[in-house]
Design an enzyme around this catalytic site. Structure first.
Site, PDB file in Angstrom:
ATOM      1  N   TRP A 232       0.625  -1.368  -0.052  1.00 40.84           N
ATOM      2  CA  TRP A 232       0.144  -0.071  -0.050  1.00 40.84           C
ATOM      3  C   TRP A 232       0.901   1.350  -0.081  1.00 40.84           C
ATOM      4  O   TRP A 232       0.408   2.395   0.094  1.00 40.84           O
ATOM      5  CB  TRP A 232      -1.023  -0.075   1.176  1.00 40.84           C
ATOM      6  N   CYS A 268      -7.000  -4.462  -1.585  1.00 39.17           N
ATOM      7  CA  CYS A 268      -8.400  -5.184  -1.070  1.00 39.17           C
ATOM      8  C   CYS A 268      -9.336  -5.609  -2.407  1.00 39.17           C
ATOM      9  O   CYS A 268      -9.600  -6.834  -2.333  1.00 39.17           O
ATOM     10  CB  CYS A 268      -8.996  -4.087  -0.446  1.00 39.17           C
ATOM     11  N   HIS A 325     -13.378  -0.413   0.945  1.00 43.29           N
ATOM     12  CA  HIS A 325     -12.834  -1.952   1.225  1.00 43.29           C
ATOM     13  C   HIS A 325     -13.678  -2.831   0.490  1.00 43.29           C
ATOM     14  O   HIS A 325     -15.107  -2.739   0.656  1.00 43.29           O
ATOM     15  CB  HIS A 325     -12.783  -2.417   2.780  1.00 43.29           C
ATOM     16  N   ASP A 350     -13.363 -12.563   3.580  1.00 42.88           N
ATOM     17  CA  ASP A 350     -12.550 -11.436   3.328  1.00 42.88           C
ATOM     18  C   ASP A 350     -10.924 -11.872   3.285  1.00 42.88           C
ATOM     19  O   ASP A 350     -10.524 -12.058   4.129  1.00 42.88           O
ATOM     20  CB  ASP A 350     -12.541 -10.201   4.158  1.00 42.88           C
ATOM     21  N   ASN A 390     -20.309  -0.779  10.984  1.00 42.65           N
ATOM     22  CA  ASN A 390     -21.027   0.052  12.200  1.00 42.65           C
ATOM     23  C   ASN A 390     -20.111   0.507  13.067  1.00 42.65           C
ATOM     24  O   ASN A 390     -20.927   1.205  14.073  1.00 42.65           O
ATOM     25  CB  ASN A 390     -22.006  -1.273  12.769  1.00 42.65           C
ATOM     26  N   ASP A 392     -18.538   3.199  15.538  1.00 46.04           N
ATOM     27  CA  ASP A 392     -18.480   4.858  15.701  1.00 46.04           C
ATOM     28  C   ASP A 392     -16.947   5.387  15.664  1.00 46.04           C
ATOM     29  O   ASP A 392     -16.266   4.675  16.233  1.00 46.04           O
ATOM     30  CB  ASP A 392     -19.094   4.784  17.427  1.00 46.04           C
ATOM     31  N   GLU A 439     -29.532   4.629  10.965  1.00 46.11           N
ATOM     32  CA  GLU A 439     -28.955   5.351  12.469  1.00 46.11           C
ATOM     33  C   GLU A 439     -28.848   6.640  12.262  1.00 46.11           C
ATOM     34  O   GLU A 439     -29.078   7.368  11.166  1.00 46.11           O
ATOM     35  CB  GLU A 439     -27.411   4.416  12.703  1.00 46.11           C
ATOM     36  N   ILE A 456     -16.523  22.988   4.445  1.00 48.65           N
ATOM     37  CA  ILE A 456     -15.392  23.172   3.158  1.00 48.65           C
ATOM     38  C   ILE A 456     -15.928  22.882   2.068  1.00 48.65           C
ATOM     39  O   ILE A 456     -16.572  21.356   1.886  1.00 48.65           O
ATOM     40  CB  ILE A 456     -14.260  22.504   3.620  1.00 48.65           C
ATOM     41  N   VAL A 459     -14.179  24.392  -5.033  1.00 47.75           N
ATOM     42  CA  VAL A 459     -14.077  25.626  -5.935  1.00 47.75           C
ATOM     43  C   VAL A 459     -13.600  25.277  -7.175  1.00 47.75           C
ATOM     44  O   VAL A 459     -12.484  25.060  -7.542  1.00 47.75           O
ATOM     45  CB  VAL A 459     -13.500  26.772  -5.575  1.00 47.75           C
ATOM     46  N   GLY A 460     -14.330  24.435  -8.167  1.00 46.58           N
ATOM     47  CA  GLY A 460     -14.278  23.999  -9.339  1.00 46.58           C
ATOM     48  C   GLY A 460     -13.685  22.576  -8.965  1.00 46.58           C
ATOM     49  O   GLY A 460     -13.910  21.852  -7.928  1.00 46.58           O
ATOM     50  N   TYR A 495      -5.910   5.408   0.657  1.00 47.34           N
ATOM     51  CA  TYR A 495      -7.376   4.823   0.476  1.00 47.34           C
ATOM     52  C   TYR A 495      -7.523   4.282   1.725  1.00 47.34           C
ATOM     53  O   TYR A 495      -8.680   4.270   2.395  1.00 47.34           O
ATOM     54  CB  TYR A 495      -8.062   4.230  -0.547  1.00 47.34           C
TER      55      TYR A 495
END
Length: 570
Positions: A232, A268, A325, A350, A390, A392, A439, A456, A459-460, A495
């Site tokens: 990576w 991945c 992912h 996975d 899920n 937090d 949620e 934020i 612009v363009g 990423y």
């Protein structure tokens, strides 16, 4: 045994949906009969009675491990269970026999022989695969349209990008290229469990749960003779960059031709696409799935913890949130978890090497139904996948005395636009509701949060290699003027959420006037930054720390540390 045997490869393979692999060798699916014809006159055949057939797979095959079976050829009207053979047709010069395998037979390459007394003669080999067309098979998929898509379709779509910029990528799975099946079987044969105890491993290949878990480990090369090495950091000079792959066959062939030495490099979506090829080839229905804003929870607490120091600096943490992912969903029953069908269906598998599971870099199969209901006590790896969709995001401010203060918790960002290719078309299908219920959003911890909104915007259009134009807007809903100290920082990130460089920062102070009617005042600041440090990164993240200024008590930090993710066009 002076006779020939016709294996009817083309006819059998067409009936078993394997003719796309080959019509020159016998490839059949368990739980469904296939035919053999003994080219011998009827009297001579009857003189051989009792004639037996024997099948066996793997080393040290045995009937107790269900890797070997010996059975008589029965009359047409006789009932048979397990491995059995019955006369289907007779003529003056031949006898045709229908051979049936049990629905839970071990998959793999079998030898086939005829026996009479102590004499035995080999009549060929065949490969036995899982059978999603057979109701008693654990891989049974009821809808034919879905079987066509998730077993037989050699082409698909892999989704990448970010939640507000989803990018479809065509992929060739190629599971029916003739050599791919042999490569998949070789993958099973060189897995560590087989190398430790081959006869037990071959016996366990009756179970799609076991096979999918083994292949999840073998697609990556983190701790075995697996297919792909992950990387990576953007430096791929001694291999192939992950974004250059577009089909699984080239990767699997390269691994096979190099005598099981890993192929460089994968990420991945490449890992997942190769796993999809191997599962479909062996008969397990599956599909490639992309989770946007995917959490990587390293400590199992089901949260992603971010830390912010003075000046808004947010160093790399063990936990992270990936732009996206990619994993695989495989279809199978889960009687190991419940006597009912509660957890049957799609299972997350996975192959990307993120965390070890039972000492090995693999993940799943984890029932999607268990992830939806939060049943994190179930195997395999349900807590990890539950967090991916899920978790937090909890932001902490690190204080100068070494303590930390919880600033806010975002319950909404993780797990967005979970996507897969639709059945029978190249449209995107959103399956987020399979994984999570609707949620809320950001839950503030501090009871004294000033009403300040932050935005934020671009612009363009953002183009890799060009300067960026961004606009920062602040708005206060307070009844009194508010003076703020603002520290902005921009970082180039992969990423996976890992920061590779700080590219820009700016500090300034603004005074926000109180809200007047429906049109509160806004303060804008144009931000310009170069592409420094972005050469190998498709994403820019901006964070800021805002302090309100109180002359009598000093600065008060507002819980408004915020991240802006910008996807650059390459």
């Amino acid at each position: 045994f002076d006779f020939k045997v016709d294996l009817h490869c083309e006819e059998n393979n067409k009936a078993h949906n394997t003719d796309e692999i080959s019509v020159k060798r016998l490839i059949v699916r368990r739980g469904k009969s296939f035919i053999l014809t003994f080219c011998v006159d009827l009297k001579s055949f009857q003189a051989l009675d009792p004639l037996q057939l024997a099948v066996e797979t793997g080393p040290q095959a045995s009937q107790s491990l269900k890797t070997k079976a010996v059975f008589e050829i029965l009359p047409a009207n006789a009932a048979g269970i397990g491995w059995n053979a019955r006369v289907q047709a007779k003529s003056s010069s031949s006898v045709t026999v229908a051979v049936s395998s049990p629905e839970d037979a071990c998959i793999g390459e079998y030898s086939l022989s005829v026996k009479r007394g102590s004499s035995s003669r080999s009549i060929g080999k065949f490969v036995l695969l899982f059978n999603p067309w057979c109701e008693a098979d654990w891989t049974y998929l009821p809808q034919e349209r879905e079987r066509q898509e998730y077993v037989l379709n050699e082409h698909g779509i892999v989704y990448r990008g970010q939640s507000n910029g989803i990018q479809p990528m065509p992929w060739t799975f190629g599971q029916f290229e003739e050599d791919v099946m042999d490569i998949c079987l070789r993958l099973l044969d060189v897995n560590p469990k087989c190398l430790r105890n081959a006869k037990e491993d071959c016996s366990a290949r009756c179970n799609p749960i076991y096979v999918s878990r083994v292949l999840s480990a073998m697609v990556n090369a983190a701790d075995d003779k697996g297919v792909l090495e992950g990387k990576w950091d953007g430096n791929y000079c001694d291999g192939v960059a992950p974004m250059c792959w577009s089909d699984s066959v080239a990767i699997l062939r390269r691994w096979d031709q190099r005598n099981c030495n890993c192929v460089k490099y994968g990420q991945c979506w490449v890992f997942a696409a190769v796993l999809c090829t191997t599962l479909r080839c062996l008969g397990i229905p599956c599909r490639v799935v992309t989770n946007f804003e995917s959490a990587h929870d390293t400590d199992g607490n089901l949260t992603v913890d971010h830390y912010c120091y003075d000046l808004g600096v947010t160093p790399n943490a063990k936990d992270s949130v990936w732009n996206f992912h990619v994993w695989v969903e495989a279809w199978m029953r889960r009687p190991d978890l419940s006597q009912s069908s509660q957890y049957d269906g799609w299972q997350v598998v996975d192959p990307t090497p993120q965390e070890r599971s039972d000492g090995t870099y693999c993940c799943g199969p984890a029932p999607v139904k268990a992830i939806l209901e939060g049943h994190t006590n179930l195997k395999y790896d349900v807590p990890f996948v539950f967090a991916e969709v899920n978790a937090d995001i909890v932001t902490w401010r690190m204080n100068s005395d070494g303590t930390k203060t919880r600033m806010f918790s975002d319950t909404k960002e993780v797990g967005q636009n979970i996507s897969t290719k639709a059945v029978g078309s190249y449209e995107r299908m959103d399956i987020t509701r399979n994984y999570k219920y609707p949620e809320g959003g950001i839950s503030d911890v501090s009871p004294a949060t000033p009403d300040v909104s932050v935005k934020i915007v671009e612009v363009g259009q953002s183009i890799n290699g060009k300067d960026l134009d961004l606009s920062l807007s602040l708005r206060s809903d307070q009844s009194k003027p508010l003076t703020l100290k603002i520290q902005l920082n921009a970082r180039a990130v992969l990423y996976t959420g890992f920061s590779i460089s700080n590219v820009w920062s700016k500090a300034f102070e603004v005074k926000l006037l109180p809200n007047k009617g429906a049109f509160p005042r806004e303060v804008e600041s144009d931000l310009h930054t170069t592409n420094a440090g972005l050469a190998c990164s498709p994403c820019l993240r901006m964070g800021f720390l805002i302090k309100s200024c109180f002359r009598s008590t000093g600065d008060s930090v507002l819980p408004l540390i915020w991240v802006f993710a910008l996807h650059l066009l390459i």
